[in-house]
Design an enzyme around this catalytic site. Structure first.
Site, PDB file in Angstrom:
ATOM      1  N   ALA A 347       0.862  -1.182   0.000  1.00 59.92           N
ATOM      2  CA  ALA A 347       0.000   0.000   0.000  1.00 59.92           C
ATOM      3  C   ALA A 347       0.896   1.228   0.000  1.00 59.92           C
ATOM      4  O   ALA A 347       2.077   1.153   0.351  1.00 59.92           O
ATOM      5  CB  ALA A 347      -0.926   0.011   1.210  1.00 59.92           C
ATOM      6  N   MET A 348       0.308   2.370  -0.388  1.00 57.58           N
ATOM      7  CA  MET A 348       1.063   3.619  -0.420  1.00 57.58           C
ATOM      8  C   MET A 348       0.184   4.759   0.057  1.00 57.58           C
ATOM      9  O   MET A 348      -0.945   4.917  -0.394  1.00 57.58           O
ATOM     10  CB  MET A 348       1.585   3.887  -1.839  1.00 57.58           C
ATOM     11  CG  MET A 348       2.307   5.203  -1.981  1.00 57.58           C
ATOM     12  SD  MET A 348       3.736   5.314  -0.859  1.00 57.58           S
ATOM     13  CE  MET A 348       3.888   7.100  -0.712  1.00 57.58           C
ATOM     14  N   GLU A 349       0.732   5.587   0.949  1.00 57.62           N
ATOM     15  CA  GLU A 349      -0.055   6.553   1.716  1.00 57.62           C
ATOM     16  C   GLU A 349      -0.274   7.896   1.034  1.00 57.62           C
ATOM     17  O   GLU A 349      -0.488   8.915   1.711  1.00 57.62           O
ATOM     18  CB  GLU A 349       0.627   6.799   3.064  1.00 57.62           C
ATOM     19  CG  GLU A 349       1.980   7.530   2.976  1.00 57.62           C
ATOM     20  CD  GLU A 349       3.192   6.618   2.918  1.00 57.62           C
ATOM     21  OE1 GLU A 349       4.309   7.084   3.173  1.00 57.62           O
ATOM     22  OE2 GLU A 349       3.003   5.422   2.612  1.00 57.62           O
ATOM     23  N   ASN A 350      -0.256   7.963  -0.293  1.00 54.09           N
ATOM     24  CA  ASN A 350      -0.451   9.242  -0.975  1.00 54.09           C
ATOM     25  C   ASN A 350      -1.551  10.057  -0.285  1.00 54.09           C
ATOM     26  O   ASN A 350      -2.644   9.556  -0.036  1.00 54.09           O
ATOM     27  CB  ASN A 350      -0.852   9.006  -2.432  1.00 54.09           C
ATOM     28  CG  ASN A 350      -0.014   7.962  -3.105  1.00 54.09           C
ATOM     29  OD1 ASN A 350       1.188   8.096  -3.233  1.00 54.09           O
ATOM     30  ND2 ASN A 350      -0.657   6.876  -3.515  1.00 54.09           N
ATOM     31  N   HIS A 382      -2.192   1.616   9.293  1.00 55.97           N
ATOM     32  CA  HIS A 382      -0.824   2.052   9.001  1.00 55.97           C
ATOM     33  C   HIS A 382      -0.834   3.211   8.003  1.00 55.97           C
ATOM     34  O   HIS A 382      -0.189   4.243   8.226  1.00 55.97           O
ATOM     35  CB  HIS A 382      -0.023   0.870   8.443  1.00 55.97           C
ATOM     36  CG  HIS A 382       1.396   1.211   8.097  1.00 55.97           C
ATOM     37  ND1 HIS A 382       2.461   0.883   8.900  1.00 55.97           N
ATOM     38  CD2 HIS A 382       1.937   1.839   7.013  1.00 55.97           C
ATOM     39  CE1 HIS A 382       3.580   1.296   8.353  1.00 55.97           C
ATOM     40  NE2 HIS A 382       3.292   1.882   7.200  1.00 55.97           N
ATOM     41  N   GLU A 383      -1.584   3.042   6.906  1.00 57.92           N
ATOM     42  CA  GLU A 383      -1.583   4.079   5.864  1.00 57.92           C
ATOM     43  C   GLU A 383      -2.247   5.369   6.334  1.00 57.92           C
ATOM     44  O   GLU A 383      -1.809   6.465   5.978  1.00 57.92           O
ATOM     45  CB  GLU A 383      -2.271   3.552   4.599  1.00 57.92           C
ATOM     46  CG  GLU A 383      -1.649   2.303   4.002  1.00 57.92           C
ATOM     47  CD  GLU A 383      -0.145   2.402   3.815  1.00 57.92           C
ATOM     48  OE1 GLU A 383       0.350   3.501   3.458  1.00 57.92           O
ATOM     49  OE2 GLU A 383       0.552   1.397   4.043  1.00 57.92           O
ATOM     50  N   HIS A 386      -0.057   7.578   8.388  1.00 53.10           N
ATOM     51  CA  HIS A 386       0.841   8.375   7.543  1.00 53.10           C
ATOM     52  C   HIS A 386       0.234   9.711   7.130  1.00 53.10           C
ATOM     53  O   HIS A 386       0.971  10.635   6.761  1.00 53.10           O
ATOM     54  CB  HIS A 386       1.185   7.601   6.273  1.00 53.10           C
ATOM     55  CG  HIS A 386       2.332   6.656   6.424  1.00 53.10           C
ATOM     56  ND1 HIS A 386       3.539   7.022   6.960  1.00 53.10           N
ATOM     57  CD2 HIS A 386       2.462   5.344   6.085  1.00 53.10           C
ATOM     58  CE1 HIS A 386       4.360   5.980   6.949  1.00 53.10           C
ATOM     59  NE2 HIS A 386       3.721   4.948   6.431  1.00 53.10           N
ATOM     60  N   GLU A 405       7.666   5.643   9.073  1.00 53.23           N
ATOM     61  CA  GLU A 405       7.255   4.243   9.096  1.00 53.23           C
ATOM     62  C   GLU A 405       7.160   3.671  10.506  1.00 53.23           C
ATOM     63  O   GLU A 405       6.265   2.874  10.802  1.00 53.23           O
ATOM     64  CB  GLU A 405       8.211   3.401   8.238  1.00 53.23           C
ATOM     65  CG  GLU A 405       8.308   3.848   6.785  1.00 53.23           C
ATOM     66  CD  GLU A 405       6.976   3.785   6.052  1.00 53.23           C
ATOM     67  OE1 GLU A 405       6.012   3.190   6.570  1.00 53.23           O
ATOM     68  OE2 GLU A 405       6.901   4.345   4.949  1.00 53.23           O
TER      69      GLU A 405
END
Length: 946
Positions: A347-350, A382-383, A386, A405
């Site tokens: 996953a990515m927290e954009n 988690h995301e 961020h 992180e």
């Protein structure tokens, strides 16, 4: 550098010829966008002039020019569908994108050069303007470096003056990637039902993945985390598709029969790696339970089947928790999250547009394991953490990425516990992170949480920071600090930290000073003084306590007993005994000391590091070890649950480091025959895995299997009736334990377990469609049935994998396919990873590692990885090297690994290879010294079972 992008097999890669009206429309929009964006409020000149221009940088941008805003127009020419036209032999697909950008910046230091990042882009039409005078500035020339610094350097005839405001316009074009980097293409299938005809058609979408240094492959930019700016984005995309971005849509309209224009609101000030957009035909479900509009996007079929509903609901709970806990609102009016068929990482927290792999976001009732909700909730937590730690407050440079992180991991424990208290997985998550960090941080090739900047410069060095130390050790060190200063003080400090540095960049000392100032009562050691030991030094200590005389000392823990270190730590120690309450002492850095508190009375045991709040291991004198192990066998409940697991972990790892006899570690597993809790079993299984890796090709394997089969038999019987009836307990911890019991019993040859797994799988094969295996148990039963079976079982699982539209089911089958004991089937499976239509690129690393975990497949995986390195390393190359080499324990394997390092040179995952070499050297020595002792212990323990 990565190879130029190519489309999947069967598709031609060519630039499509755009219609004249589409070109005209795009040009019109570009001009309009430039005009609309030119009237901006820029920074006022400083009252004092900065120093002169610094030397030209090696890998870092100079701070002579500071960006404030980007106006970006991007047009992905990708088609979402392939249109087969009569008499046309080339499909209509194209992997091109074009666009332009204007970056507005002010001058900090006098210069005549603009340095910014650009990589694999074709740049044209540079136009520099002095915004204070409105005049164009002549350009002398432009030079692009794609090796090393990846700079685009533009020299002007006039000088940029300190305090002045300027802009740079550039046109650019590039390739949409098919290897999950920068702007990339993702492919999926859509089923259409028309009357009695069912067709399956390919669909395509474009998505971005820019962390850490791929923004420069999308548009020219100042691609460093402290060069924050506001982003104004326009996307021109195919009609019939939807464009999503960080901020909410501001306006959109149809350009012509092919193209649509979508403009987005300006973003908050943010780093380039968080910039994101997606163009797709996805649909959404929307939460009505939050102050913020939460949209979850996925394939239309997944939305129609309500697979996104759980994620949408739980996201609202987690977001509300964070806003309350941090006393700071989420920074945007909407939060989009999207389940992508392809994404690396998980996953990515954009900011405002969080991207996930499908399996990390979608939950399928009746197919997904009940425990999969834990995975989804943890990843979302988690995301979303961020969105504050990383997005609103960002580290100054990648050497302290742990501030992103580590915090996201730590905060996810609290958020999951709030959103789904019935899961009761806080302790499980903490122990998992603790053990994951301990293992990597015990190597001499580990690194500090806060690494020196000089070692984190090139893109490859930056990627090397995204490891277990950063994520897991970061979380554990924060937990230790919170326990020491008190959660109220810690939380108060965090709130002040977020508000103070909102929109800015930080170094870790900013955090320590704020938490110290939040303390009600001052301690003998300040927070900055305490934390410097844990974040600026690599590794961690093992403290050794002699309970006969109270002597205690510390040293750095290494698996390699020959390694030496002079490092010491300031250690907060909690301890308890079987006759007294928990207490606390400090262990200073001065060396061995005597503490009266650690002298045990007759029959008393002392347990240090209660509930594992400290990031260190503990060793005792033999008498205290014996008392603790006796307590585990007689009445284990007197020892806290987390410590029951940690005693096993410490014993095994101290044995690996030759600090205790290996028989002590093995003795610590005797009490498990009567244990029903998950954590001690999980710890034992994790540590015994090392024994399997080292000995499953030797004579130790037989008696070791017999011992474990005997130990797990009662646990398996405890769940037998439920398992036979495909029933699972309501308690989540017990659900984990049931799966562990089946896995350990079957893999160690318990006949009843193997019969159960093969019968249930055979029933499914016979009915073909009706699967009566409970979703919780499918993964472990599929694996054990494929392991016990042959070609028929494997090919049935493969066909089900190919035909299933359920993400969760596909994932369980993909893992099971690696369990076969037939080397020719495993070799076939490895070959399938080279075909993205069979195994997605994002799954290649984990699939090869799954095969390598299998003793029958380890050598195959090692040879396959080297033979196809250019393709298979496009995913997580470091994780691939680590996974494939974990079983290495011979001189021959060590020499092969060293040759591999030479072949890779400076372009390989150097830190991962160095760590693999170090671990292999340790393994060789450990096996040589312990094989006979281990064999004798298992033979003695199982002598009465023959």
């Amino acid at each position: 550098m990565p190879a130029k992008s190519k489309l999947s097999i069967g598709l031609a890669v060519a630039f499509a010829v755009m219609t004249a009206c589409a070109i005209a429309g795009m040009v019109t929009m570009m001009i309009a966008f430039e005009i609309q964006s030119s009237n901006l409020n820029m920074t006022a000149p400083p009252t004092t002039l900065p120093p002169t221009l610094p030397p030209e940088p090696d890998l870092r941008l100079p701070r002579s020019l500071i960006p404030e805003r980007y106006s970006i127009l991007i047009q992905p020419h990708l088609y979402s569908r392939i249109v087969e036209e009569v008499n046309v032999t080339t499909p209509n697909q194209t992997l091109a994108f074009t666009g332009n950008s204007t970056v507005y910046f002010f001058c900090n230091v006098r210069t005549d050069k603009i340095y910014l990042h650009s990589d694999e882009l074709k740049i044209s039409s540079p136009f520099v303007r002095n915004l204070d005078t409105g005049k164009q500035m002549a350009v002398n020339g432009a030079l692009q470096y794609e090796e090393g610094a990846q700079f685009l350097v533009i020299e002007t005839k006039e000088v940029f003056m300190p305090g002045g405001n300027y802009s740079l316009f550039l046109s650019f074009e590039g390739d949409i990637s098919n290897n999950l980097e920068a702007l990339y293409v993702s492919k999926y299938t859509e089923t259409n039902w028309e009357h009695e005809n069912v067709t399956v058609e390919d669909r395509f979408l474009a998505a971005t993945n820019l962390e850490p240094t791929s923004a420069r492959r999308l548009f020219p930019c100042f691609d460093e985390p402290d060069m924050k700016a506001v982003f104004d984005l326009v996307v021109i995309h195919r009609r019939g598709t939807t464009a999503l971005a960080n901020a909410a849509e501001q306006s959109s309209y149809i350009i012509d029969e092919d193209w649509k224009f979508t403009r987005f609101h300006p973003t908050p000030k943010m780093s380039t790696y968080l910039f994101a957009f997606v163009v797709s035909e996805f649909e959404k479900t929307t939460s009505t339970e939050s102050r913020v509009t939460i949209n979850t996007f996925a394939r239309p079929e997944a939305i129609a089947a309500e697979h996104a509903n759980y994620a949408t609901k739980i996201t609202a709970k987690i977001l509300e928790f964070y806003e309350t806990h941090f006393d700071l609102r989420f920074g945007l009016s909407k939060l989009d999250q999207i389940a992508l068929p392809d994404l690396e990482p998980l996953a990515m927290e954009n900011w405002g547009l969080v991207t996930y792999q499908e399996g990390a976001l979608l939950y399928e009732e009746g197919v997904s394991s009940w425990l999969h909700k834990e995975v989804i909730t943890s990843i979302i937590a988690h995301e979303l953490a961020h969105q504050w730690f990383g997005n609103q407050v960002t580290m100054k440079w990648w050497n302290e990425i742990w501030l992103n992180e580590g915090f996201a991991n730590y905060m996810s424990y609290l958020a999951v516990d709030h959103a789904e208290p019935s899961f009761q997985i806080k302790e499980i998550s903490i122990i998992d992170d603790l053990h994951t960090a301990f293992e990597q941080d015990a190597l001499n090739t580990s690194h500090p949480l806060s690494e020196s900047m000089e070692y984190v410069q090139a893109p490859g060095e930056i990627l090397g920071m995204f490891d277990a130390v950063t994520y897991s050790k970061g979380a554990m060190v924060l937990r230790m600090l919170a326990e020491h200063v008190g959660e109220n003080v810690f939380d108060s400090g965090i709130r002040t930290y977020l508000k103070t540095y909102k929109g800015g960049n930080v170094e870790q000392n900013n955090l320590w000073e704020i938490i110290e100032n939040s303390r009600y009562e001052k301690s003998m050691f300040s927070v900055p003084n305490l934390m410097k030991y844990w974040t600026t030094q690599p590794g961690y200590p093992v403290i050794t306590i002699n309970t006969t005389n109270g002597e205690i000392y510390q040293k750095r823990f290494f698996y390699n007993s020959a390694a030496e270190s002079s490092l010491n730590w300031l250690i907060p120690i909690t301890f308890t005994t079987n006759i007294s309450k928990p207490a606390f002492v400090w262990l200073d850095v001065k060396g061995p000391v005597k503490k009266e508190e650690f002298i045990s009375k007759k029959g008393e045991w002392i347990l240090v590091n209660v509930n594992c709040t400290g990031y260190f291991r503990v060793n005792y004198n033999p008498e205290n070890w014996e008392r603790l192990l006796d307590q585990l066998q007689t009445n284990p409940d007197l020892i806290p649950l987390m410590n029951r697991g940690q005693l096993i972990d410490d014993a095994f790892n101290l044995a690996r480091a030759k600090q205790v006899n290996v028989t002590l570690a093995l003795n610590s597993t005797r009490f498990l025959r009567k244990e029903r809790a998950f954590l001690p079993w999980e710890s034992a299984v994790r540590n015994l895995e090392y024994f399997f890796l080292m000995f499953d090709r030797s004579e130790v394997y037989g008696p070791m299997q017999l011992y474990l089969r005997h130990q797990v038999e009662e646990l398996y019987d405890f769940f037998r009736n439920d398992t036979d009836e495909s029933i699972v307990p309501k308690d989540h911890s017990s659900q984990h334990t049931q799966i562990t019991a089946i896995e350990l019993a079957c893999s160690n040859g318990l006949p009843d377990c193997i019969e159960m797994a093969t019968t249930k799988f055979a029933d499914w094969m016979e009915t073909n469609e009706t699967n009566s295996i409970h979703p919780n148990l499918r993964s472990v039963i599929y694996c054990q049935a494929v392991a016990a079976g042959g070609k028929k079982e494997w090919e049935f699982a493969w066909e089900k994998f190919l035909s299933s539209a359920d993400t969760s089911e596909k994932e369980q089958l993909r893992e099971a396919l690696s369990c076969s004991k037939k080397t020719w089937l495993l070799n076939r499976y490895l070959e399938y990873t080279l075909d993205p239509d069979k195994i997605r690129l994002m799954d290649v690393t984990s699939t090869i590692n799954l095969v390598a975990e299998n003793a029958a497949g380890q050598a195959l995986a090692w040879n396959f990885m080297r033979a196809h390195w250019d393709y298979v390393s496009q995913g997580n190359a470091a994780a691939l090297v680590d996974g494939v080499t974990r079983r290495f324990s011979t001189e021959f394997e060590l020499q092969e690994l060293r040759r591999f390092k030479e072949e890779m040179g400076k372009y390989g995952p150097s830190r991962a290879v160095e760590q693999a070499i170090e671990q292999t050297e340790v393994n060789i020595q450990w096996v040589k010294e312990n094989r006979d002792v281990v064999l004798e212990w298992f033979e003695k323990e199982t002598a009465h079972l023959d």
